[in-house]
Design a protein around this motif. Structure first.
Motif, short mmCIF file in Angstrom:
data_model
loop_
_atom_site.label_atom_id
_atom_site.label_comp_id
_atom_site.label_asym_id
_atom_site.label_seq_id
_atom_site.Cartn_x
_atom_site.Cartn_y
_atom_site.Cartn_z
N PRO A 62 2.32 -10.91 -2.58
CA PRO A 62 2.29 -10.92 -1.11
C PRO A 62 2.18 -9.49 -0.57
O PRO A 62 2.76 -8.56 -1.13
CB PRO A 62 3.62 -11.53 -0.72
N GLY A 63 1.44 -9.32 0.51
CA GLY A 63 1.25 -8.00 1.10
C GLY A 63 2.54 -7.30 1.43
O GLY A 63 2.65 -6.09 1.31
N THR A 64 3.55 -8.05 1.83
CA THR A 64 4.83 -7.45 2.17
C THR A 64 5.51 -6.84 0.95
O THR A 64 6.34 -5.95 1.08
CB THR A 64 5.77 -8.50 2.79
N GLN A 65 5.16 -7.31 -0.24
CA GLN A 65 5.77 -6.79 -1.46
C GLN A 65 4.99 -5.63 -2.08
O GLN A 65 5.51 -4.93 -2.94
CB GLN A 65 5.88 -7.91 -2.50
N LYS A 67 4.05 -2.61 -1.07
CA LYS A 67 4.67 -1.29 -0.96
C LYS A 67 5.90 -1.17 -1.84
O LYS A 67 6.13 -0.15 -2.48
CB LYS A 67 5.01 -0.99 0.50
N PRO A 96 -2.40 -0.15 4.36
CA PRO A 96 -2.18 -1.53 3.90
C PRO A 96 -2.29 -1.65 2.37
O PRO A 96 -1.82 -2.61 1.79
CB PRO A 96 -3.26 -2.32 4.60
#
Length: 104
Positions: A62-65, A67, A96
Motif C-alpha cells: 500500500p502507498g501509505t506503507q 515510506k 510519492p
C-alpha cells in the motif's frame, strides 16, 4: 571482486534489508546493474576502483506503507555501516515514490 560477484553482493545487501519486511514487498529490478567510475573517492582509495549500481523498486505494498518500508531499509543499511550516497540523508519523503541511495 568481478562484476558478477559485485552484483550478487548488492543483491544480498538489498535482501538483508527487505526480506523480513511486513507487508512483504516485491522487488522489481528497475535499473542495472551498471558499472562506472567510482564516485566515492577517498584519500586511501585506489584510482582504478569502479562502482556497481543496482536499483530496485519495492512494489505490491500500500502507498501509505511505502515510506515506512523505505525508511526501514535505510535504517537497516545505516546499522550495517553503509553510508548515504545522496546529498540528503533523509530521502525525499514528500515524493510519492521515496528513495534512498546508499553505498558500502
Amino acid at each position: 571482486m568481478n562484476e558478477q560477484q559485485a552484483t550478487e553482493r548488492a543483491q544480498q545487501i538489498i535482501h538483508q534489508a527487505v526480506d523480513g519486511m511486513s507487508p512483504k514487498p516485491t522487488l522489481k529490478l528497475s535499473e542495472g546493474p551498471s558499472v562506472g567510475s567510482c564516485l566515492a573517492r577517498e584519500e586511501h582509495g585506489h584510482d582504478d576502483r569502479v562502482q556497481l549500481t543496482v536499483t530496485y523498486q519495492l512494489t505490491g505494498v500500500p502507498g501509505t506503507q511505502a515510506k515506512v518500508l523505505v525508511k526501514r531499509a535505510r535504517d537497516a543499511w545505516v546499522k550495517q555501516g553503509y553510508r548515504f550516497q545522496s546529498s540528503t540523508a533523509d530521502g525525499k519523503w514528500s515524493d510519492p515514490f521515496p528513495f534512498v541511495n546508499m553505498r558500502t
